[in-house]
Design a protein around this motif. Structure first.
Motif, PDB file in Angstrom:
ATOM      1  N   PRO A 165       0.835  -1.213   0.000  1.00 17.37           N
ATOM      2  CA  PRO A 165       0.000   0.000   0.000  1.00 17.37           C
ATOM      3  C   PRO A 165       0.868   1.262   0.000  1.00 17.37           C
ATOM      4  O   PRO A 165       1.900   1.338   0.669  1.00 17.37           O
ATOM      5  CB  PRO A 165      -0.790  -0.130   1.308  1.00 17.37           C
ATOM      6  CG  PRO A 165      -0.851  -1.601   1.554  1.00 17.37           C
ATOM      7  CD  PRO A 165       0.455  -2.157   1.068  1.00 17.37           C
ATOM      8  N   SER A 166       0.428   2.243  -0.763  1.00 12.18           N
ATOM      9  CA  SER A 166       1.215   3.478  -0.915  1.00 12.18           C
ATOM     10  C   SER A 166       0.835   4.562   0.093  1.00 12.18           C
ATOM     11  O   SER A 166       1.563   5.536   0.256  1.00 12.18           O
ATOM     12  CB  SER A 166       1.044   4.030  -2.331  1.00 12.18           C
ATOM     13  OG  SER A 166      -0.337   4.282  -2.591  1.00 12.18           O
ATOM     14  N   ASN A 167      -0.273   4.377   0.776  1.00 10.56           N
ATOM     15  CA  ASN A 167      -0.753   5.424   1.696  1.00 10.56           C
ATOM     16  C   ASN A 167      -0.615   5.001   3.154  1.00 10.56           C
ATOM     17  O   ASN A 167      -1.478   5.288   3.995  1.00 10.56           O
ATOM     18  CB  ASN A 167      -2.213   5.753   1.387  1.00 10.56           C
ATOM     19  CG  ASN A 167      -3.120   4.530   1.531  1.00 10.56           C
ATOM     20  OD1 ASN A 167      -2.636   3.401   1.489  1.00 10.56           O
ATOM     21  ND2 ASN A 167      -4.409   4.768   1.693  1.00 10.56           N
ATOM     22  N   GLU A 210      -6.210  -1.526   4.748  1.00 10.10           N
ATOM     23  CA  GLU A 210      -6.192  -2.395   3.575  1.00 10.10           C
ATOM     24  C   GLU A 210      -6.248  -1.576   2.295  1.00 10.10           C
ATOM     25  O   GLU A 210      -6.592  -0.387   2.298  1.00 10.10           O
ATOM     26  CB  GLU A 210      -7.375  -3.368   3.604  1.00 10.10           C
ATOM     27  CG  GLU A 210      -8.732  -2.709   3.516  1.00 10.10           C
ATOM     28  CD  GLU A 210      -9.874  -3.728   3.473  1.00 10.10           C
ATOM     29  OE1 GLU A 210      -9.835  -4.612   2.586  1.00 10.10           O
ATOM     30  OE2 GLU A 210     -10.785  -3.636   4.317  1.00 10.10           O
ATOM     31  N   ASP A 211      -5.844  -2.220   1.187  1.00  8.85           N
ATOM     32  CA  ASP A 211      -6.097  -1.685  -0.141  1.00  8.85           C
ATOM     33  C   ASP A 211      -6.571  -2.856  -0.995  1.00  8.85           C
ATOM     34  O   ASP A 211      -7.026  -3.864  -0.449  1.00  8.85           O
ATOM     35  CB  ASP A 211      -4.856  -0.974  -0.711  1.00  8.85           C
ATOM     36  CG  ASP A 211      -3.704  -1.929  -1.009  1.00  8.85           C
ATOM     37  OD1 ASP A 211      -3.867  -3.156  -0.789  1.00  8.85           O
ATOM     38  OD2 ASP A 211      -2.649  -1.462  -1.459  1.00  8.85           O
ATOM     39  N   THR A 212      -6.495  -2.750  -2.295  1.00 10.51           N
ATOM     40  CA  THR A 212      -7.040  -3.816  -3.141  1.00 10.51           C
ATOM     41  C   THR A 212      -6.252  -5.111  -3.039  1.00 10.51           C
ATOM     42  O   THR A 212      -6.792  -6.192  -3.262  1.00 10.51           O
ATOM     43  CB  THR A 212      -7.062  -3.363  -4.617  1.00 10.51           C
ATOM     44  OG1 THR A 212      -5.743  -2.961  -4.997  1.00 10.51           O
ATOM     45  CG2 THR A 212      -8.030  -2.206  -4.805  1.00 10.51           C
TER      46      THR A 212
END
Length: 569
Positions: free
Chosen positions: A14-16, A92-94
């Protein structure tokens, strides 16, 4: 964001993230990896981040996002306890779920315990007391762990126990009402018999009649206590397929097994109470806490339940780790596995039912591999070991010449005394060197300046050795050792050997069944290091499986390649 192969370390994280990653991989499982992190604008505190690859978790462990979220919810519900890894947040992300947790910077407890030896009664009592405190707190919050085993028992930097991994935790009490659990889960040597023997008419992983998860935790705690004391489990699994368990049942706990004979009567009394086959007759935690052996005085235990003498305990534990070079290696020093083809599943996918015969894969397999785009060399290097910073590892001609010169300089079994003074000084301070001495002792230089447990016993695994041999010579020796131990590997080409030596690093993937037919997975990592010249650092990095079984595996490999293992003296 492009999708990467499930489980690949190349899958973009994740980038954030609300924190800054400050390490490579420090731990890995079937579909998760752990890294260190810190606040975005500060160097401390250092925490641990567990990254769970969603797609791989679903394919490998049949875990849905809802189930992963349940792990997070229950972990957060536990709040703070001094003997439980604290959940600090999640997201979480995708591609990923991530869980921010307190860092257990003392490493694995059972990585510091000698296989088939165990620890002294005071140390066993200390860690058992802390484990019961942790489990008792969980139960007071209505949560059962359901996967209590050495793999999930960590340490703080001060040497205190930290219970981890709540992926199989379950809510057994809500609003004062008890509920039974039906899922078949846990690790066979530690699982309660009512889970294994329960009737499953609809699905192999679901019992027709539920069990009391908190009472099952007590059984698991009893097995962990046994392992603390003798460095081995009392049986492979709680079924009549196990000869040790069968005798335990037939003698009503008065087994003639030699491991039990080493224990004092007070401990056997407690173990029999915790390991009663009938859940209704089994000790509850209150009975455990009031047992005379549990209430005994312990010089390591403060009134607040913490470690009173971290340096003293660490010194005793480190000096107890020993590899006897006079012994021959064996395929497993653990009792042999069950011969029944319907025995429990090898734990290659930790969340799957181990009682499903369809999951059995009795074959061992190992794949040597170099760091490639598909399998990056991403393991974190212990901070105390020499750094590669500023040193080029891709100088084929010069590197080959220097390495062979070093190898030729040490003839026969390599000893520290054969090396230059500077190298001797550096390596004599390495805690992992003590296990190779005939009469292990801890260097005074380690204990004199030590203030914490981790100052004596490091957080990284002591399953490692240094060799003056270069990578191109070590890999064939390790391959031969693995074959001798019944872990087959495919042939590799001269080009592969050249690539290993040029890169200055290699990784042999190990995927096998241990002596109890449970999964044991990881890597043998070989890296070129420099101590007044090039040498090889060989680390056995466990990804999943029992820590004591991993140490047995490490010791047997070391005995097979004893002539190239650098030793004190």
């Amino acid at each position: 964001m492009a999708l990467a192969p499930p489980g690949s370390q190349l899958a973009p994280l994740p980038s954030n993230l609300p924190f800054r990653l400050v390490s490579k991989t420090i731990g890995q499982g079937a579909y998760a990896s752990i890294r260190k992190a810190c606040p975005l604008d500060a160097p401390k505190p250092i925490i641990a981040i567990k990254f769970i690859n969603k797609e791989h978790a679903f394919r490998q462990g049949r875990l849905t996002s809802k189930q992963l979220q349940m792990e997070i919810t229950l972990h957060q519900h536990l709040g703070r306890h001094q003997n439980i890894i604290q959940c600090l947040g999640s997201g979480e992300d995708t591609l990923w779920h991530w869980i921010a947790m307190e860092l257990a910077d003392g490493g694995d407890l059972f990585d510091k315990i000698e296989a088939d030896e165990g620890v002294g009664e005071d140390i066993a009592h200390f860690y058992f007391t802390q484990m019961i405190n942790a489990v008792g707190y969980m139960h007071s919050r209505g949560i059962a762990h359901r996967d209590l085993k050495p793999e999930n028992i960590l340490l703080s930097g001060e040497g205190d126990l930290k219970l981890a991994d709540f992926g199989l935790a379950a809510l057994f009490k809500k609003d004062g009402k008890l509920r039974l659990c039906n899922t078949v889960c846990g690790s066979p040597p530690y699982i309660a018999p009512e889970i294994v023997s329960g009737r499953r008419s609809q699905r192999q992983d679901i019992l027709d009649v539920g069990y009391e998860a908190n009472i099952c935790d007590v059984w698991s705690c009893g097995v962990v206590l046994f392992v603390l004391l003798v460095g081995n489990t009392p049986w492979d699994e709680p079924t009549m397929r196990s000869e040790e368990y069968k005798e335990y049942v037939e003698t009503a706990g008065h087994t003639t097994d030699e491991l039990w004979q080493t224990l004092p009567p007070e401990i056997i009394s407690l173990l029999r109470g915790m390991l009663k086959l009938d859940p209704a007759a089994r000790f509850g935690l209150d009975e455990v806490r009031t047992h005379p052996w549990f209430t005994r005085k312990n010089p390591y235990l403060t009134s607040a339940g913490r470690l009173a003498n971290p340096v003293g305990m660490a010194t005793q534990m480190l000096s107890s780790l020993r590899i006897d070079f006079s012994r021959d290696p064996t395929q497993s020093s653990q009792r042999g596995p069950s011969q029944d083809e319907n025995a429990m599943d090898i734990d290659s996918a930790p969340r799957r039912s181990r009682a499903n015969p369809e999951n059995i894969n009795p074959l061992s397999s190992t794949q040597p591999e170099t760091p490639t785009a598909d399998m990056p060399f991403d393991w974190e290097r212990p901070a105390c070991l020499p750094s590669h910073d500023g040193v080029s590892l891709s100088q084929p001609a010069a590197a080959h010449h220097r390495t062979h010169t070093q190898s030729q300089r040490v003839s026969g079994t390599p000893f520290l005394s054969q090396l230059p003074p500077g190298t001797q000084d550096a390596l004599s301070q390495d805690p992992s060197m003590t296990q190779f001495t005939p009469t292990p002792s801890v260097p005074l230089s380690l204990t004199q300046v030590a203030r914490k447990f981790k100052d004596v016993v490091p957080s990284y695994s002591l399953a490692r050795f240094i060799s003056p041999m270069d990578i191109s010579l070590l890999v064939p020796l390790l391959a031969e050792a693995l074959h001798k131990l019944g872990v087959p590997i495919p042939a590799y080409s001269d080009d592969q050997i050249e690539d290993w030596d040029t890169a200055g690093e290699a990784s042999i993937r190990v995927k096998m069944a241990d002596g109890r037919r449970q999964g044991l997975n990881g890597h043998i990592v070989i890296e070129r290091v420099y101590y007044d010249g090039p040498m090889s650092d060989v680390r056995f990095v466990k990804a999943s499986g029992d820590p004591l079984e991993w140490r047995r595996f490490f010791k047997n490999v070391v005995l097979c390649v004893a002539d190239v293992v650098l030793r004190p003296g």
